[in-house]
Every structure is written in C-alpha cells, then in structure tokens.
Design an enzyme around this catalytic site. Structure first.
Site, short mmCIF file in Angstrom:
data_model
loop_
_atom_site.label_atom_id
_atom_site.label_comp_id
_atom_site.label_asym_id
_atom_site.label_seq_id
_atom_site.Cartn_x
_atom_site.Cartn_y
_atom_site.Cartn_z
N ASP A 159 1.08 -1.27 0.20
CA ASP A 159 0.08 -0.08 -0.05
C ASP A 159 0.80 1.40 0.25
OD1 ASP A 159 -2.31 -2.13 0.36
OD2 ASP A 159 -1.43 -1.92 1.66
N HIS A 187 -4.52 -3.27 6.87
CA HIS A 187 -3.89 -3.87 5.04
C HIS A 187 -6.26 -4.12 4.49
CE1 HIS A 187 -3.02 -4.98 1.51
NE2 HIS A 187 -3.35 -5.93 1.52
P1 NAI Z 1 -2.40 -18.86 -3.94
O1 NAI Z 1 -3.49 -18.32 -3.45
O2 NAI Z 1 -1.66 -18.64 -5.03
O3 NAI Z 1 -0.85 -19.09 -2.49
C1 NAI Z 1 -1.15 -19.16 -1.86
C2 NAI Z 1 -0.26 -20.43 -1.02
O4 NAI Z 1 -1.04 -20.66 0.42
C3 NAI Z 1 -0.94 -21.80 -1.50
O5 NAI Z 1 0.16 -22.77 -2.29
C4 NAI Z 1 -1.75 -22.57 -0.35
O6 NAI Z 1 -1.84 -24.25 -0.99
C5 NAI Z 1 -0.75 -22.39 0.70
N1 NAI Z 1 -1.62 -23.19 1.89
C6 NAI Z 1 -2.72 -22.40 2.45
N2 NAI Z 1 -2.88 -23.00 3.14
C7 NAI Z 1 -1.47 -23.29 4.07
C8 NAI Z 1 -0.81 -23.63 5.31
N3 NAI Z 1 -1.61 -23.89 5.72
N4 NAI Z 1 0.67 -23.71 5.66
C9 NAI Z 1 0.73 -23.49 3.79
N5 NAI Z 1 0.97 -23.37 3.32
C10 NAI Z 1 -0.61 -22.79 3.02
O7 NAI Z 1 -2.33 -17.23 -2.89
P2 NAI Z 1 -1.61 -15.54 -3.52
O8 NAI Z 1 -2.05 -14.31 -5.10
O9 NAI Z 1 -0.10 -16.32 -3.61
O10 NAI Z 1 -1.63 -14.75 -2.28
C11 NAI Z 1 -1.34 -14.94 -1.56
C12 NAI Z 1 -2.25 -14.15 0.42
O11 NAI Z 1 -1.70 -13.03 0.58
C13 NAI Z 1 -3.60 -13.60 0.64
O12 NAI Z 1 -4.29 -13.95 1.25
C14 NAI Z 1 -3.74 -13.02 -0.53
O13 NAI Z 1 -4.43 -12.30 0.02
C15 NAI Z 1 -2.15 -12.13 0.79
N6 NAI Z 1 -1.83 -10.90 0.24
C16 NAI Z 1 -1.49 -9.81 0.71
C17 NAI Z 1 -1.27 -8.29 0.04
C18 NAI Z 1 -0.69 -7.79 1.36
O14 NAI Z 1 -0.76 -5.84 1.19
N7 NAI Z 1 -0.83 -8.08 2.76
C19 NAI Z 1 -1.60 -8.62 -1.26
C20 NAI Z 1 -1.22 -9.57 -2.05
C21 NAI Z 1 -1.80 -10.51 -1.17
#
Ligand code: NAI
Length: 329
Positions: A159, A187
């Site tokens: 952000d 966030h």
């Molecule tokens: P994604 O769905 O591509 O990857 C998430 C991964 O986490 C998946 O491979 C899944 O199998 C794994 N996962 C789920 N539960 C788990 C556990 N208990 N232990 C280990 N791994 C586990 O999602 P992406 O795009 O990589 O985003 C990840 C997170 O980041 C989402 O929650 C998203 O909302 C968040 N995010 C936060 C931002 C911020 O500015 N704070 C910005 C963009 C995304």
C-alpha cells in the site's frame, strides 16, 4: 564467509511465492553478501508443485542460496528460522462471513505461531502477508508467548509503494524523490494513505499538490482499492508487487531505513497516535540495522486524518474482538 540465515516461507507454491523465492535467493532480501537457506512450507497436496519450484531454484545456480527444503510440517519449516514470511492463507470465498474467514485463518496462524514459539531462532522476525494480514499476525503473535510481540509484523508496504506511485504520477516527480509517505491502519479498504507529512523533493506533498478533491476522490480510494483493480484487470491478485513489498519490508527491517525517510509497517500498537494498544496496525516506522524499529513520534494529526486513522483502527479492534470470541487469542 557469513553463515547462512534460515528463511521460512509459507504458501511457497502460490503466486506470491513464485515471485518471492527467486528474489530471496538472489540476495534482494538480506543483502548481496548474505547466504540464505530456504524452508518452504505448503499443504501436503501442494508439495509436488513446490518440488518443481525447487528444481527451478536449483537451475538458477544462485551463489547465495545455501540450501532449500520443502515440508508440510510447520515445526520443521520454522526450525532455526530467523525470518518467517507467512504468505499462505485462506482466501475469502463467495458468501463467507468475516467470522468464518477469521476462524479458517486461525486454523493456519495459530499452529504456525505455536511452531514459531517452539522452534524459531531467537532473532526470528515474522512478516505476515496472507490476508487478513493484520489480524492473522495478531493470531500468530498471541500464540507465540515466548517471542517478543514486536517481532510480528503485517504487510502494508505494498500500500505504501502504491501511494508513492500515485503521488509520482500526480506530481511528475521521480519515485526516488518522494519520501515520508504513511499508510495508517489495516491492510484493507479502510486503510488511510497519508500525504500530509510526505515530501516531494523535500517539499510538503499535500501543499505541493494542493488539490483536496484529488486527495479525497482519487488518491485515497485508488490506493485503498488497488488490489481489487488488479484482480479486475489481471484476473488474479497482485503477486509480483506483493512479493516485492515483502522483500522491501524485511530488507528495511533488517538493514535499516534511509536517513530522513520512514516506511509503513503494521506493528503492535503501543498506543501511539491514539491507536488502541495491542492491535497490529500500520504506522510510519524507522529501523536501524539489526532489526530494531521505532514508530515515528510527534507527527501532527489534523481532523481529516484523525477520523480516517480511527476508522481503520476500529476495524482492527472489531477483528480482535472476533478472534477473541473464537478463542484464537
Ligand atoms: P495463492 O492462493 O496463489 O497461494 C497461497 C498458497 O498458500 C497456496 O499454494 C496454498 O496451498 C498455500 N497454503 C494454504 N494454507 C497453507 C498452510 N496452512 N500452510 C502453508 N501453505 C498454505 O495466493 P497468493 O496470490 O500467493 O496470495 C497469498 C496471500 O497473500 C493471500 O492471502 C492474499 O490475499 C495475500 N496478499 C496480501 C497482500 C498484502 O498487501 N498484505 C497483497 C497481495 C496478496
């Protein structure tokens, strides 16, 4: 030669993981002379995909990458870790209530906090990226009673970087000439991007822009809703920019912020600026090499900013009440 630093990354097979791991291994996280050892945590069905990512990491022949290991056991992933990047989380699905979302994430961040408490290195620093990041960080911190609370941060650096980019477009100034931008609060769409203390080439940004309508109707909502705009355009949520922000956050936490500038970090509130103590909320922070950070003190907050900081802090207080009720903290 320096000993490798162990870095644990959760959600390693996901989108952000794919944009993040190669940069950590290249030296962007901890500096160009610091070897790293990666521990990748995934859920069992994603371990095969992680093996593919490890093959690609091998194929980069990164001189700083000491070793890589994948696991579905948080106790193994965090063993000896000095940095934890908690990216994997349970996304909100259609029709999911907030309490259900928090409960599902409690099932992830509570055991991870416990594993960090039991196994991480004494100097562990945790950055929670997975949403709802601020409250997930509070769940993890609350379940790691032996780790100082100030080691648990949530990511609002994306952000922060988005706000700099928008201010650069508006003023025509280079991003390197924009400093002292602040994201306050959660966030989420209630976050408050603040340019009243920001500087453009040393000049006060709000005075330079001198356009309250742009501030209220363009800048603030654009930063607040940028995540949704990217999903709309790309068909997937921001990944490379999120990974970049995670690198920036940890890099600055470990290696220090530039003199005269600050960054936005979601850290446990000590009551500064009237933000209720204990919630993990975004503040302007400076850091010194070695991992100490401080919330910048003494900024004047006018009524416009006050209302927005309070609204976002209130949302975090409500989320804290919800996770308390669920027995997660
Ligand atoms: P994604 O769905 O591509 O990857 C998430 C991964 O986490 C998946 O491979 C899944 O199998 C794994 N996962 C789920 N539960 C788990 C556990 N208990 N232990 C280990 N791994 C586990 O999602 P992406 O795009 O990589 O985003 C990840 C997170 O980041 C989402 O929650 C998203 O909302 C968040 N995010 C936060 C931002 C911020 O500015 N704070 C910005 C963009 C995304």
């Amino acid at each position: 030669d320096k000993q490798p630093v162990r870095v644990a990354v959760t959600g390693a097979a996901g989108q952000i993981g794919y944009a993040l791991l190669f940069r950590i291994a290249s030296g962007a996280l901890l500096g160009p002379d610091q070897p790293v050892s990666l521990r990748l945590l995934e859920i069992t069905p994603a371990l095969k995909a992680v093996e593919g990512v490890i093959m690609e990491l091998d194929d980069c022949a990164f001189p700083l990458l000491h070793s890589v290991e994948a696991t579905d056991d948080a106790n193994v992933a965090f063993d000896g870790a000095s940095v934890g990047l908690l990216v994997g989380a349970r996304p909100r699905s259609r029709g999911m209530e907030r309490a259900d979302l928090l409960e599902a994430n409690g099932g992830i961040f509570k055991p991870q906090g416990q594993a960090i408490n039991a196994h991480a290195a004494d100097d562990i620093k945790v950055l929670v990226v997975g949403n709802p990041a601020n409250t997930n960080a509070l769940i993890a911190a609350s379940n790691a009673p032996d780790v100082p609370k100030d080691r648990f941060h949530a990511m609002t650096r994306l952000d922060h970087n988005r706000a700099i980019a928008q201010l650069s477009k508006k003023t025509g100034a280079a991003v390197k000439d924009i400093t002292n931008v602040t994201i306050w609060g959660n966030h989420s769409a209630t976050q408050y991007p603040d340019i009243f203390h920001a500087k453009v080439n040393g000049q006060n940004a709000a005075e330079l822009v001198n356009d309250q309508a742009w501030l209220e109707n363009d800048f603030i909502p654009t930063v607040q809703k940028r995540g949704a705009a990217i999903i709309d355009a790309r068909g997937a949520s921001s990944a490379a920019s999120a990974a970049n922000a995670a690198i920036d956050h940890v890099h600055d936490w470990v290696l220090g912020t530039p003199a005269g500038d600050w960054v936005s970090m979601s850290v446990p509130s000590d009551g500064s600026y009237g933000v209720p103590e204990g919630i993990i909320s975004s503040f302007p922070c400076t850091t010194k090499p070695g991992g100490e950070y401080e919330i910048v003190q003494g900024l004047e907050i006018d009524a416009f900013s006050r209302a927005r900081i309070d609204a976002s802090a209130n949302e975090l207080v409500e989320e804290r009440a919800a996770i308390r009720q669920l027995g997660l903290i």
